[in-house]
Design a protein around this motif. Structure first.
Motif, PDB file in Angstrom:
ATOM      1  N   GLY A   1       0.807  -1.217   0.000  1.00  0.00           N
ATOM      2  CA  GLY A   1       0.000   0.000   0.000  1.00  0.00           C
ATOM      3  C   GLY A   1       0.832   1.254   0.000  1.00  0.00           C
ATOM      4  N   GLY A   2       1.920   1.283   0.803  1.00  0.00           N
ATOM      5  CA  GLY A   2       2.725   2.494   0.899  1.00  0.00           C
ATOM      6  C   GLY A   2       3.421   2.829  -0.402  1.00  0.00           C
ATOM      7  N   ILE A   3       4.106   1.855  -0.992  1.00  0.00           N
ATOM      8  CA  ILE A   3       4.858   2.137  -2.221  1.00  0.00           C
ATOM      9  C   ILE A   3       3.907   2.443  -3.378  1.00  0.00           C
ATOM     10  CG2 ILE A   3       6.505   1.196  -3.888  1.00  0.00           C
ATOM     11  CD1 ILE A   3       7.742  -0.426  -1.691  1.00  0.00           C
ATOM     12  N   THR A   4       2.779   1.724  -3.450  1.00  0.00           N
ATOM     13  CA  THR A   4       1.816   1.988  -4.525  1.00  0.00           C
ATOM     14  C   THR A   4       1.180   3.363  -4.364  1.00  0.00           C
ATOM     15  OG1 THR A   4       1.342  -0.383  -4.674  1.00  0.00           O
ATOM     16  CG2 THR A   4      -0.233   1.116  -5.690  1.00  0.00           C
ATOM     17  N   LEU A   5       0.792   3.720  -3.144  1.00  0.00           N
ATOM     18  CA  LEU A   5       0.227   5.048  -2.920  1.00  0.00           C
ATOM     19  C   LEU A   5       1.251   6.146  -3.199  1.00  0.00           C
ATOM     20  CD1 LEU A   5      -1.981   4.692   0.278  1.00  0.00           C
ATOM     21  CD2 LEU A   5      -2.720   5.276  -2.024  1.00  0.00           C
ATOM     22  N   GLY A   6       2.531   5.880  -2.903  1.00  0.00           N
ATOM     23  CA  GLY A   6       3.556   6.861  -3.224  1.00  0.00           C
ATOM     24  C   GLY A   6       3.610   7.135  -4.711  1.00  0.00           C
ATOM     25  N   ALA A   7       3.591   6.064  -5.521  1.00  0.00           N
ATOM     26  CA  ALA A   7       3.597   6.248  -6.978  1.00  0.00           C
ATOM     27  C   ALA A   7       2.340   6.969  -7.439  1.00  0.00           C
ATOM     28  CB  ALA A   7       3.715   4.886  -7.656  1.00  0.00           C
TER      29      ALA A   7
ATOM     30  N   THR B   1      -0.067   8.590   3.312  1.00  0.00           N
ATOM     31  CA  THR B   1       0.424   7.394   4.015  1.00  0.00           C
ATOM     32  C   THR B   1       0.281   7.524   5.525  1.00  0.00           C
ATOM     33  OG1 THR B   1       2.692   8.302   3.931  1.00  0.00           O
ATOM     34  CG2 THR B   1       2.037   6.759   2.192  1.00  0.00           C
ATOM     35  N   TRP B   2       0.430   8.743   6.042  1.00  0.00           N
ATOM     36  CA  TRP B   2       0.233   8.965   7.478  1.00  0.00           C
ATOM     37  C   TRP B   2      -1.233   8.765   7.859  1.00  0.00           C
ATOM     38  CZ3 TRP B   2       0.071  14.343  10.209  1.00  0.00           C
ATOM     39  CH2 TRP B   2      -0.005  14.152  11.595  1.00  0.00           C
ATOM     40  N   ALA B   3      -2.122   9.337   7.069  1.00  0.00           N
ATOM     41  CA  ALA B   3      -3.549   9.236   7.373  1.00  0.00           C
ATOM     42  C   ALA B   3      -4.042   7.797   7.309  1.00  0.00           C
ATOM     43  CB  ALA B   3      -4.338  10.111   6.404  1.00  0.00           C
ATOM     44  N   LEU B   4      -3.503   7.005   6.381  1.00  0.00           N
ATOM     45  CA  LEU B   4      -3.944   5.620   6.222  1.00  0.00           C
ATOM     46  C   LEU B   4      -3.061   4.628   6.981  1.00  0.00           C
ATOM     47  CD1 LEU B   4      -4.787   5.618   2.395  1.00  0.00           C
ATOM     48  CD2 LEU B   4      -6.353   5.901   4.334  1.00  0.00           C
TER      49      LEU B   4
ATOM     50  N   LEU C   1       2.131  15.164  -0.576  1.00  0.00           N
ATOM     51  CA  LEU C   1       0.919  14.355  -0.675  1.00  0.00           C
ATOM     52  C   LEU C   1       1.159  12.927  -0.187  1.00  0.00           C
ATOM     53  CD1 LEU C   1      -2.022  14.329  -1.570  1.00  0.00           C
ATOM     54  CD2 LEU C   1      -1.264  13.723  -3.886  1.00  0.00           C
ATOM     55  N   THR C   2       2.333  12.381  -0.517  1.00  0.00           N
ATOM     56  CA  THR C   2       2.667  11.034  -0.040  1.00  0.00           C
ATOM     57  C   THR C   2       2.724  10.992   1.484  1.00  0.00           C
ATOM     58  OG1 THR C   2       3.912  10.536  -2.044  1.00  0.00           O
ATOM     59  CG2 THR C   2       4.393   9.191  -0.111  1.00  0.00           C
TER      60      THR C   2
END
Length: 491
Positions: free
Chosen positions: A93-99, A137-140, A132-133
């Motif tokens: 989730g983290g790496i995908t959301l970062g992209a 990622t912090w919120a989720l 934004l990342t």
């Protein structure tokens, strides 16, 4: 010709012996959890990256730019499997959301702040991608260091590249922009790595005690030399250790010195009873009766099968030889001293090829509260924790502790203790004390039934001369003490 064959056989025996020693040394090295996880990272991360590279060469939608965050994230998974970042959900989730955040930031920056022609990547897009990342990622609760790498790398995917066409099924055509293809490739590749990590974690890492720690699947056939006044209490401890395994058994041994071997043969029905010394025959009969009585009591208390053996000869070599012949992988012997130090018999047993425990009894037959001081991780530490959890049982309490001299060493000590105990299912607490180890044991021993410590067999001679073994400094501790030594065969 005969001499050449004998030399060849001798060379082969030496080669096999050296090979066994090397394998034993490697197994002892890999029992250290830090060594195990680093070895796993060195093996599995390169293999996974090679697999993704193979897919990248075959599938246009998997750009090579995804590899930096993938490699760093995969390394974190395998080298810190117990950390908060070693989560497949957080990793994928983290790496995908970062992209995805980087892609969104790029589109937003192009619309709101058109970049000058000299800029390949709009500065606003880079700043927006990181911000934004961090927020998403912090919120989720998906904070992942590699997410920031994927957020920036998506910005440099070549803009001149045309749409990427995928045909997953006959008649189905999907066209993706380079950046959307990058996000999809990140999702697929991280999912592949996460799946491999889950398989490794569940089938090997969490069960490493079963595969790597010799005592957890052995040390269930226990030989007890019935020596001194505390033989019954020591035999009870051995039975409790053996009872933890379904295949456990106890062999009670009495070695009679100066006895004619023909007397034992006659006792076994292999000779003429009338031709043996009556006094010797009486010694054997009484010894066998004592052993049988103790064996019956242990079978009733623990349900463990018990055998009895009466032997003759030099006590220490006979004990080790009997353990080998009776297929025993652990010797539990009463603690003996001579001139303030361990007796030659106990020293010989502890330095033998078989795992051994020397038990100093205070008369108790119940060890529900066990302290296990650990100086360093390794096979001896795992053996002590294993034996302690067997004795304490489900209702007992095992405290694994270590001592530090500087507060700065606390975090490292806590990490080492966690690595030692986390492989065991039984409830085990860990304690890190800023104190000298002997003083700590003496001050806290009253709260325990047993202190289980390691022998000094893995220390150098110079170290033992400078600082005597801990068990020699615990003469006045008011609880049982057990000294554990891993034999060469157990390693």
């Amino acid at each position: 010709m005969g001499r050449r064959r004998e030399r060849l056989r001798a060379a082969l025996r030496r080669l096999r012996s050296a090979e066994r020693r090397e394998v034993g040394e490697f197994l002892r090295w890999v029992e250290n959890t830090d060594n195990l996880v680093h070895l796993s990272a060195m093996v599995f991360v390169p293999l996974l990256i090679a697999l993704v590279t193979l897919l990248s060469n075959a599938v246009e939608a998997l750009p090579y730019l995804l590899f930096p965050p993938l490699a760093s994230g995969a390394y974190t998974l395998f080298v810190r499997p117990e950390s908060r970042y070693a989560s497949p959900r957080r990793f994928v989730g983290g790496i995908t959301l970062g992209a995805l955040c980087g892609w969104v930031a790029f589109v937003a920056a192009e619309l709101l702040f058109p970049a000058a022609p000299t800029f390949t990547v709009p500065p606003a897009a880079a700043a927006g991608a990181i911000a934004l990342t961090a927020i998403v990622t912090w919120a989720l609760d998906l904070e992942e260091p590699s997410a920031f790498s994927s957020a920036l790398l998506v910005l440099v995917v070549e803009m001149g590249t045309g749409a990427i066409t995928l045909r997953p099924l006959p008649g189905l055509v999907i066209r993706l922009s380079p950046r959307s293809a990058y996000v999809l490739s990140v999702l697929l590749s991280t999912a592949l790595v996460a799946a491999a990590f889950v398989v490794w974690d569940k089938t090997f890492y969490e069960r490493r005690a079963t595969y790597l720690y010799g005592t957890t699947h052995g040390d269930d056939h226990v030989l007890v030399p019935m020596r001194g006044e505390d033989g019954v209490e020591t035999a009870t401890m051995a039975a409790r250790i053996a009872a933890a395994h379904d295949a456990g058994k106890v062999v009670l041994l009495d070695v009679l010195e100066g006895l004619d071997p023909d007397v034992l043969a006659a006792h076994r029905g292999e000779g003429d009873p009338a031709a043996v010394d009556e006094a010797g025959a009486e010694r054997v009969r009484k010894a066998a009766e004592r052993l049988d009585e103790t064996a019956a009591r242990l079978r009733e208390q623990t349900g463990v099968p018990c055998e009895v053996i009466v032997a003759s000869g030099d006590p220490a070599p006979t004990t080790l030889d009997t353990a080998d012949r009776a297929n025993c992988d652990l010797v539990v012997t009463p603690y003996e001293t001579e001139d303030g130090a361990l007796s030659p018999y106990v020293r010989r047993v502890l330095s033998g090829p078989i795992d051994a425990v020397a038990h100093r009894s205070t008369g108790t037959n119940d060890w529900r509260r066990v302290m296990v001081p650990v100086a360093r991780p390794g096979d001896t530490a795992h053996a002590m924790v294993d034996f302690a959890t067997r004795l304490a049982g489900d209702r007992g309490r095992v405290s694994v502790c270590t001592c530090i001299g500087d507060e700065n060493a606390r975090r490292g000590a806590e990490h080492r203790l966690a690595n030692v105990v986390e492989a065991f299912d039984a409830p085990v607490e860990t304690r890190v004390a800023r104190a000298e180890i002997t003083n700590y044991i003496q001050e806290n021993a009253d709260a325990y039934d047993l202190v289980m410590i390691g022998s000094s067999g893995d220390r150098s001679t110079a170290s033992r001369l400078i600082s005597p073994p801990t068990f020699r400094q615990l003469r006045d501790v008011d609880c049982d003490v057990a000294v554990v030594d891993r034999g060469d065969a157990g390693r």
